[in-house]
Scaffold this active site. Structure first.
Site, PDB file in Angstrom:
ATOM      1  N   ASP A   1       0.845  -1.196   0.000  1.00  0.00           N
ATOM      2  CA  ASP A   1       0.000   0.000   0.000  1.00  0.00           C
ATOM      3  C   ASP A   1       0.885   1.252   0.000  1.00  0.00           C
ATOM      4  OD1 ASP A   1      -2.144  -1.706   0.237  1.00  0.00           O
ATOM      5  OD2 ASP A   1      -2.271  -1.506   2.425  1.00  0.00           O
TER       6      ASP A   1
HETATM    7  N1  URA Z   1      -1.127  -5.924   3.964  1.00  0.00           N
HETATM    8  C1  URA Z   1      -1.634  -4.669   3.953  1.00  0.00           C
HETATM    9  O1  URA Z   1      -2.664  -4.410   4.544  1.00  0.00           O
HETATM   10  N2  URA Z   1      -0.966  -3.718   3.303  1.00  0.00           N
HETATM   11  C2  URA Z   1       0.191  -3.930   2.653  1.00  0.00           C
HETATM   12  O2  URA Z   1       0.779  -3.006   2.080  1.00  0.00           O
HETATM   13  C3  URA Z   1       0.719  -5.238   2.664  1.00  0.00           C
HETATM   14  C4  URA Z   1       0.040  -6.230   3.324  1.00  0.00           C
END
Ligand code: URA
Length: 239
Positions: A111
């Site tokens: 993310d």
């Molecule tokens: N899980 C998440 O919620 N975000 C990420 O970036 C990676 C794994």
């Protein structure tokens, strides 16, 4: 099955990719007549070579052919894991022009607000193997949570919990650190916002998330957010 396509390349493109120099620097070397192909001075920038067969030397040294590039990056927050984005900076934009080329992409997404290990490559087959849910490559994250985690959370993660939208996760490992707001989480798949949704399913919230490892490969502690390094082929074999 068809006959595999040969990887024929322009001489300047080959030099630029293999030596990590710009296309104009590669052209300069050719102009200076210090580049040879099978012992003969290569005079044309667009001369076609077969990197699997032809022996290319620059300034007397053989240019060894690496078919693919593998990069470990410590992604900073605020940068996105896509090849192009209208608004935000992408992980590829953190790489110098000499490394960036068509076909390079981040294998697996973090993310925008997640930090840590992003694997960037132009090796589609390896990327597929890492990403394929069938191969269950472990990914370990450090997370800081709004509320302290407890043994019930450990059991829930282990049991393969259901998260919002009805997705059922594979068993995951939750390790509570000294301060129970801080945990290590290992998952074997990569569903959208998976860790945040797992925390939410436990009535908790992720405040900070960083990916520490993919398979057996750990993010180098020496890489500050935004920094990257090329990975060795022998490291890749371990992934
Ligand atoms: N899980 C998440 O919620 N975000 C990420 O970036 C990676 C794994």
């Amino acid at each position: 099955m068809g006959v595999p396509k040969k990887d024929i390349q322009r001489l300047d493109k080959f030099l630029s990719a293999q030596l990590g120099i710009t296309r104009s620097e590669a052209k300069e070397l050719i102009k200076r007549r210090v580049v040879t192909v099978n012992g003969v001075v290569g005079k044309l920038f667009d001369m076609k070579i077969d990197p699997e067969k032809d022996v290319v030397c620059s300034e007397g040294k053989e240019v060894t052919y690496r078919k693919h590039i593998y990069i470990m990056m410590n992604k900073p927050q605020g940068v996105v894991c896509s090849t192009r984005d209208g608004e935000s900076q992408t992980v590829l934009e953190l790489l110098p022009d000499s490394i960036r080329h068509d076909g390079l992409f981040p294998a697996g997404r973090l993310d925008k607000d997640t930090e840590g290990f992003v694997f960037i490559t132009d090796d589609g087959v390896l990327a597929h193997n890492i990403l394929s849910p069938k191969h269950h490559v472990d990914k370990t994250y450090f997370a800081r949570l709004e509320k302290p985690a407890d043994e019930d959370d450990v059991k829930a993660f282990e049991s393969g919990m259901e998260i919002d939208g009805g997705d059922v996760c594979l068993p995951a490992k939750l390790t509570i650190l000294d301060d129970a707001h801080e945990v290590l989480i290992t998952i074997r798949e990569g569903m959208y916002h998976q860790i945040k949704r797992m925390a939410q399913a436990r009535n908790n919230k992720v405040l900070y998330l960083k990916r520490l490892s993919i398979g057996n490969i750990k993010l180098d502690e020496g890489l500050a957010p935004g920094e990257w390094r090329e990975m060795l082929h022998k490291e890749i074999e371990n992934i």
